[in-house]
Design an enzyme around this catalytic site. Structure first.
Site, PDB file in Angstrom:
ATOM      1  CB  ILE A 313      34.153  33.677  36.646  1.00 16.54           C
ATOM      2  CG1 ILE A 313      35.360  34.058  35.781  1.00 16.54           C
ATOM      3  CG2 ILE A 313      34.582  33.303  38.054  1.00 16.54           C
ATOM      4  CD1 ILE A 313      36.091  35.308  36.252  1.00 16.54           C
ATOM      5  CB  CYS A 373      38.206  26.577  42.202  1.00 17.64           C
ATOM      6  SG  CYS A 373      38.194  28.131  43.139  1.00 17.64           S
ATOM      7  CB  SER A 374      41.773  28.692  39.526  1.00 14.73           C
ATOM      8  OG  SER A 374      41.319  27.864  38.461  1.00 14.73           O
ATOM      9  CG  ASP A 375      43.395  32.380  41.670  1.00 18.12           C
ATOM     10  OD1 ASP A 375      44.542  31.902  41.740  1.00 18.12           O
ATOM     11  OD2 ASP A 375      42.990  33.055  40.706  1.00 18.12           O
ATOM     12  N   GLY A 376      40.769  29.748  44.736  1.00 12.66           N
ATOM     13  CA  GLY A 376      40.170  29.472  46.038  1.00 12.66           C
ATOM     14  C   GLY A 376      39.248  30.536  46.576  1.00 12.66           C
ATOM     15  CD1 TRP A 377      38.574  34.025  43.594  1.00 11.16           C
ATOM     16  CD2 TRP A 377      40.371  34.801  44.674  1.00 11.16           C
ATOM     17  NE1 TRP A 377      39.432  34.513  42.650  1.00 11.16           N
ATOM     18  CE2 TRP A 377      40.553  35.002  43.278  1.00 11.16           C
ATOM     19  CE3 TRP A 377      41.361  35.236  45.550  1.00 11.16           C
ATOM     20  CZ2 TRP A 377      41.700  35.603  42.735  1.00 11.16           C
ATOM     21  CZ3 TRP A 377      42.496  35.831  45.004  1.00 11.16           C
ATOM     22  CH2 TRP A 377      42.661  36.006  43.623  1.00 11.16           C
ATOM     23  CG  ASP A 378      35.452  33.220  42.056  1.00  3.97           C
ATOM     24  OD1 ASP A 378      34.844  34.141  42.629  1.00  3.97           O
ATOM     25  OD2 ASP A 378      36.365  33.427  41.235  1.00  3.97           O
ATOM     26  NE  ARG A 379      35.642  27.316  39.523  1.00  2.00           N
ATOM     27  CZ  ARG A 379      36.355  27.048  38.427  1.00  2.00           C
ATOM     28  NH1 ARG A 379      35.895  26.168  37.541  1.00  2.00           N
ATOM     29  NH2 ARG A 379      37.496  27.649  38.203  1.00  2.00           N
ATOM     30  NE  ARG A 419      35.036  36.323  40.437  1.00  2.00           N
ATOM     31  CZ  ARG A 419      36.236  36.563  39.960  1.00  2.00           C
ATOM     32  NH1 ARG A 419      36.472  37.671  39.270  1.00  2.00           N
ATOM     33  NH2 ARG A 419      37.231  35.716  40.151  1.00  2.00           N
TER      34      ARG A 419
END
Length: 599
Positions: A313, A373-379, A419
């Site tokens: 991000i 991705c890391s937490d599963g809510w962006d990429r 965001r």
């Protein structure tokens, strides 16, 4: 200079709103310059001011501030220059100049907006004229920081259709053919006890018990376990989304998690489960230091891990900042290509699209995939939703696209508040990032490459982004479903889809052709990607000026014997407009008119 204004949003004003407003406003306030207030919108103040327009110079006029918008109308040029800016679109308000400032128009306010604009206003250096308007703007532009409600909770707009009903999870899963003998719908998260950022209804392998899910949740970041997003009706391959495993520096393993992923693989007989990790490899390795990590070959022997090299991000935020520097207010055409390249914006768009293409292609060929991705809510949301858009024509319809956004972004917990920073004065918050904007840009790239495949037009995408920031509707508020429920969002605010579907014809692509089984594979190369001029550079007057000649395209509906003359005209126009960042090919001129940009 009408180009300096933004497209007006139509709405139904309150009956007798002028008399109601007069009863509660000071009589010294002037009429709001022919603008109908939204239901629930109230006047705050007005003031004579000078707008330092980057395209027309200093313009005298009056600024009106309500609890929803900043509205400016010039009074010294004809036609008037108009600004109509929802206050929540403002990201920063700063004072410009000081008591000792001597330069002309050097004392006033500098306003940074989230929609690529900067606005500068000059005031007289007397009394407390700047302090008063600064404090009001600061208060109403950042209501959350001042203990006030976002405008969506004050709005009294009414529409025939309740847009909150556009997405019903069980109905959408049934459309996909679920549940079946391999997959079931579980209500284990009905009270958000398994995962507070996931929705209440989840689709999981039939062989996995609820107790299995609880054990898997302990090994996934934020307890965001692998759950089904989409299933291929013919080959039964699935797209599963989740967060990273909590491997850590010591390389921890979890037999329940390993078995769970193997059950996903077995559901349609996939020889190897492909795990798409959106991150660059080096970032995934670095995440081990904070307890995260990725699925190692030794632990997940029936899985193949692929890194997609999409940056985090912070990189995306910096890329957008650089893009804004080159598109507003001035565009330096002489070095345009090198300037655009230096932002890396299209490079990031390419990587996101390329990753989604890989996901869609793997599923189309019959293999199930896991995306995180890391937490599963962006990429993760970018990849799953774009892949589903490529695979499933339903999501390419006007209402289907709304369902896609509600499901993959809103319901599955993209952190819109963090965001975007809705109503928050902390403009330097490191949590802010243009992840959703990037996704919509990718969608636009697809509509450009497949102009007949989407029922909706470019205007829909722009309106969605405008209301991502406006806080006029509740659709993009808060970070997850549990917080929305706690704030009674569905009963206290209006959905954006209520407004969209009340005027659906304005968002329909007339070239749309229904092709139910077609899979779209956009070309994700730099040669085929374009900067979305009609969004990023729409505030520049040259964009509007280039479209002034579009009325002639109406004659395309004229008798056939006029066609040669029209074709010659359109060819000439396309050649004139084909250079630099403002270039528009013939197909864009046509699409721009027919898809609703010209009125």
């Amino acid at each position: 200079m009408a180009s300096a204004s933004i497209p007006a949003y139509s709405s139904s004003p309150l009956e007798n709103s002028s008399s109601q407003n007069a009863s509660r406003e000071s009589l010294r306030l002037e009429p709001l310059a022919d603008v109908a207030l939204l239901p629930g919108e109230e006047r705050v103040t007005d003031k004579d001011i000078i707008y330092i327009c980057p395209f027309a110079g200093a313009l005298k006029g009056k600024v009106f501030i309500t609890n929803y918008r900043l509205y400016f109308r010039s009074n010294d040029v004809d036609p008037s220059v108009i600004l109509d800016v929802p206050l929540s679109t403002i990201g920063r308000v700063e004072k410009m100049g000081g008591a000792s400032s001597r330069g002309e128009n050097s004392y006033g306010l500098d306003i940074t907006c989230k929609d690529m604009r900067n606005l500068r206003f000059a005031l007289k250096q007397e009394g407390h004229s700047r302090r008063d308007i600064f404090e009001l703007l600061f208060r109403y532009a950042f209501p959350v920081s001042h203990g006030l409600q976002l405008f969506a909770f004050l709005s009294q707009e009414k529409y025939e259709e309740n847009g909150w009903n556009i997405y019903e999870p069980v109905d959408e899963y049934r459309r996909q053919g679920l549940p079946n003998d391999k997959w079931r719908i579980t209500f284990i998260n009905e009270k958000y006890e398994l995962c507070d950022t996931y929705p209440t209804k989840l689709v999981v392998p039939y062989k996995a018990s609820d107790e299995d899910l609880r054990r898997v949740a302990t090994f996934r970041s934020r307890s965001r376990i692998p759950v089904l997003s989409w299933i291929h009706r013919e080959n039964q391959a699935v797209i599963v989304r989740c967060s990273q495993p909590l491997v850590g520096m010591s390389g921890k393993r979890n037999k329940d998690d390993e078995r769970y992923l193997d059950v996903i693989r077995e559901a349609n007989g996939t020889p190897k489960l492909t795990i798409y990790d959106a991150r660059p490899n080096v970032n995934a390795v670095a995440n081990k230091a904070t307890g995260g990590g990725y699925e190692g070959d030794d632990a997940y022997q029936n899985a193949e891990l692929v890194f997609l090299d999409i940056h985090n991000i912070h990189v995306m935020r910096e890329s957008l900042r650089k893009l804004k520097d080159i598109v507003y207010p001035n565009v330096e055409e002489a070095h345009w290509l090198s300037s655009l390249e230096s932002t890396h914006w299209l490079e990031h768009i390419k990587l996101v699209l390329s990753g989604a293409i890989q996901v869609a292609d793997k599923v189309s060929s019959g293999s199930s995939v896991v995306v995180h991705c890391s937490d599963g809510w962006d990429r993760t949301a970018q990849l799953t939703s774009l892949a589903m858009l490529m695979l499933d024509s339903h999501y390419r319809t006007l209402r289907g696209f709304q369902v896609l956004l509600e499901k993959e972004w809103i319901s599955f917990g993209h952190k819109f508040t963090s965001r975007i920073g809705h109503g928050d004065k902390n403009h330097a918050d490191q949590e802010r990032s243009p992840i959703f904007l990037q996704f919509i840009d990718c969608v636009w790239q697809m509509t450009k490459q497949f102009p007949t495949a989407f029922e909706f037009n470019e205007r829909l995408l722009v309106v969605i982004l405008d209301h991502l920031y406006s806080c006029r509707f509740g659709t993009f508020l808060f970070n997850c479903e549990s917080v929305r429920d706690a704030n009674a969002l569905r009963s206290k605010t209006v959905s954006l889809w209520s407004m969209i579907n009340a005027d659906s014809s304005s968002y329909v692509n007339p070239f749309y052709t229904v092709e139910s089984s077609r899979v779209l594979y956009p070309v994700a190369s730099m040669r085929h990607l374009e900067l979305w001029v009609m969004y990023y550079i729409r505030w520049n007057p040259r964009i509007r000026q280039q479209l002034m000649s579009l009325p002639v395209i109406k004659h395309l509906l004229a008798p056939r014997d006029e066609a040669p003359e029209l074709c010659e005209f359109l060819f000439r126009e396309s050649k004139l407009l084909s250079k630099g960042p403002f270039g528009h090919s013939l197909d864009l001129i046509l699409l721009t008119y027919f898809c609703g940009w010209y009125e």
